[in-house]
Design a protein around this motif. Sequence first.
Motif, PDB file in Angstrom:
ATOM      1  N   SER A 167     -82.867 -30.950  22.560  1.00  0.00           N
ATOM      2  CA  SER A 167     -83.761 -29.784  22.597  1.00  0.00           C
ATOM      3  C   SER A 167     -84.233 -29.414  23.991  1.00  0.00           C
ATOM      4  O   SER A 167     -84.934 -28.420  24.165  1.00  0.00           O
ATOM      5  CB  SER A 167     -84.998 -30.040  21.728  1.00  0.00           C
ATOM      6  OG  SER A 167     -84.617 -30.265  20.407  1.00  0.00           O
ATOM      7  N   LYS A 184     -82.846 -29.355  28.317  1.00  0.00           N
ATOM      8  CA  LYS A 184     -81.569 -29.397  29.026  1.00  0.00           C
ATOM      9  C   LYS A 184     -81.658 -29.642  30.535  1.00  0.00           C
ATOM     10  O   LYS A 184     -80.751 -30.265  31.098  1.00  0.00           O
ATOM     11  CB  LYS A 184     -80.803 -28.075  28.798  1.00  0.00           C
ATOM     12  CG  LYS A 184     -80.358 -27.860  27.358  1.00  0.00           C
ATOM     13  CD  LYS A 184     -79.341 -28.899  26.902  1.00  0.00           C
ATOM     14  CE  LYS A 184     -78.825 -28.638  25.502  1.00  0.00           C
ATOM     15  NZ  LYS A 184     -78.641 -29.874  24.725  1.00  0.00           N
ATOM     16  N   HIS A 211     -77.424 -26.596  22.035  1.00  0.00           N
ATOM     17  CA  HIS A 211     -78.675 -26.786  21.305  1.00  0.00           C
ATOM     18  C   HIS A 211     -78.683 -25.877  20.086  1.00  0.00           C
ATOM     19  O   HIS A 211     -78.830 -24.669  20.210  1.00  0.00           O
ATOM     20  CB  HIS A 211     -79.878 -26.474  22.215  1.00  0.00           C
ATOM     21  CG  HIS A 211     -81.195 -26.669  21.545  1.00  0.00           C
ATOM     22  ND1 HIS A 211     -82.372 -26.173  22.056  1.00  0.00           N
ATOM     23  CD2 HIS A 211     -81.542 -27.310  20.384  1.00  0.00           C
ATOM     24  CE1 HIS A 211     -83.376 -26.501  21.248  1.00  0.00           C
ATOM     25  NE2 HIS A 211     -82.913 -27.174  20.236  1.00  0.00           N
TER      26      HIS A 211
END
Lengths: 279, 279
Positions: free
Chosen positions: B93, B95, B115
């Motif tokens: 969730s 990056k 995601h």
Amino acid sequence: MNIAIVGVGLIGGSIGIRLKETQFCENLIGVDKSETNQKKALQLALVDEFRSLEDALANCKVIILTIPVDAIMVLLPQILDKVTDQVIIDMGSTKTNILNLISDHPNRGRYVAAHPMAGTEYSGPEAAIPNLFKDKMMVYVEAFKSDEDAFELADSITEQLEMKTSFMTADEHDMHTAYVSHISHLTSFALALTVLEKEKSQGRIFELAGSGFQSTVRLAKSSPEMWTPIFKQNRSNVLEVLEEHIKQLQHIYDKIESEDYDAVHKWIKKSNKIKRIIK
Amino acid sequence: MNIAIVGVGLIGGSIGIRLKETQFCENLIGVDKSETNQKKALQLALVDEFRSLEDALANCKVIILTIPVDAIMVLLPQILDKVTDQVIIDMGSTKTNILNLISDHPNRGRYVAAHPMAGTEYSGPEAAIPNLFKDKMMVYVEAFKSDEDAFELADSITEQLEMKTSFMTADEHDMHTAYVSHISHLTSFALALTVLEKEKSQGRIFELAGSGFQSTVRLAKSSPEMWTPIFKQNRSNVLEVLEEHIKQLQHIYDKIESEDYDAVHKWIKKSNKIKRIIK
């Protein structure tokens, strides 16, 4: 028996749908100051006809008030002044101020204070839906102050709506609703504004909005005409719960800022106890 | 082709259900450090069998990481060290930190950052459900840094999941998710705690909890094991949005306290603009 619904929107209209479905009354009369709403409500057959409040009072055994709480504060004393053996039920979301206002009225016994714990984020006649109340809770407030026949008649309508019932004092009711309803609306409004502000600089932000966001923000579609008076009438409870909520958010802000992730973990785990309560 | 899913919980298990349904791969291998989860996942037939990560790497063309983001930070570099022509996809969730960590890795091209904007408040293998991803958004982050064949293979899985796709930079992704996902969870956790605290003195408080409360609080059932690392990995964005959200709440607190109900009405009306965006 004729019944009047004053304010034919989400709540009043949904009551209308159900009472017509069960054929509980002879004539279902709507009262609404908005002509646009009258037209829509008739198109949707939420009530049989519209009349003035005076006409409704003269011709109905039961008058149900489903208008914003500030309008109830104005209208209820005027109606009680003219009541003989009719039953007046208000379905407002706050109770302490309303009950204080009419506590010494000679016709107090003809009035039943009720609050159906049901609704959606939509408003107006077109928001009315079947089965809005089914299996939900109808809260009676200071029911012991209503005449027995008035309460029985109000409760027979609650039965038509297929609701469960609960009894509370005005203080209990207003405090509890601040915690399980009014604060939810405030956080949703605030969340919507938080993200809408950011959208101005980041147009693609809502591309990622999933079901979690929709769920927490959907109440932000609720009407300011209904909710401003609720926050006004329940001011002290709303401020108390809002203060506590801001404290919780400030606490977790501080823990994330100071990188105390053990505290963050504990805080989330503690909040998970809500599983005990909601399905 | 064999595919491995590392972490067979809500996301990994739901991917498993779909890939088995479409018979997209020969052998679907699970990797999970919890033996309890392995047993549950096999009972629910979410994967065909469980193997060690080493075995999975040696026998699979694709490795999908569906574990908390702190675990991805540890595992991804180790896996990339051993990769030859396999494709590694992470479904975390956040990056920015993950992508920074492996940006100079010689096998960077074999990795695809993705995601899926889908989920529920439940976790673990028993939370896995069919069609979790259908019509939802798969966000690819820095996709241009993945080898073309690696990206194509990852995207063919996204297609199996029947998802839409979007492309973002890591900064965009982490900022947007803070606004439309991470803050929703923080407000839900805080709301749950606000009301749970009050329940200690007012046991009947949840009698009145209706669908509005349930909707704003349901994310508070989410797992601290998943969410603590998200707040850690996305700390600066989360703090920014949390600060703005607290400001909104403090603003409305001040307006209700000073009884400036015109301002309250305007504030709610402004938040109603969210109607444009969510259904």
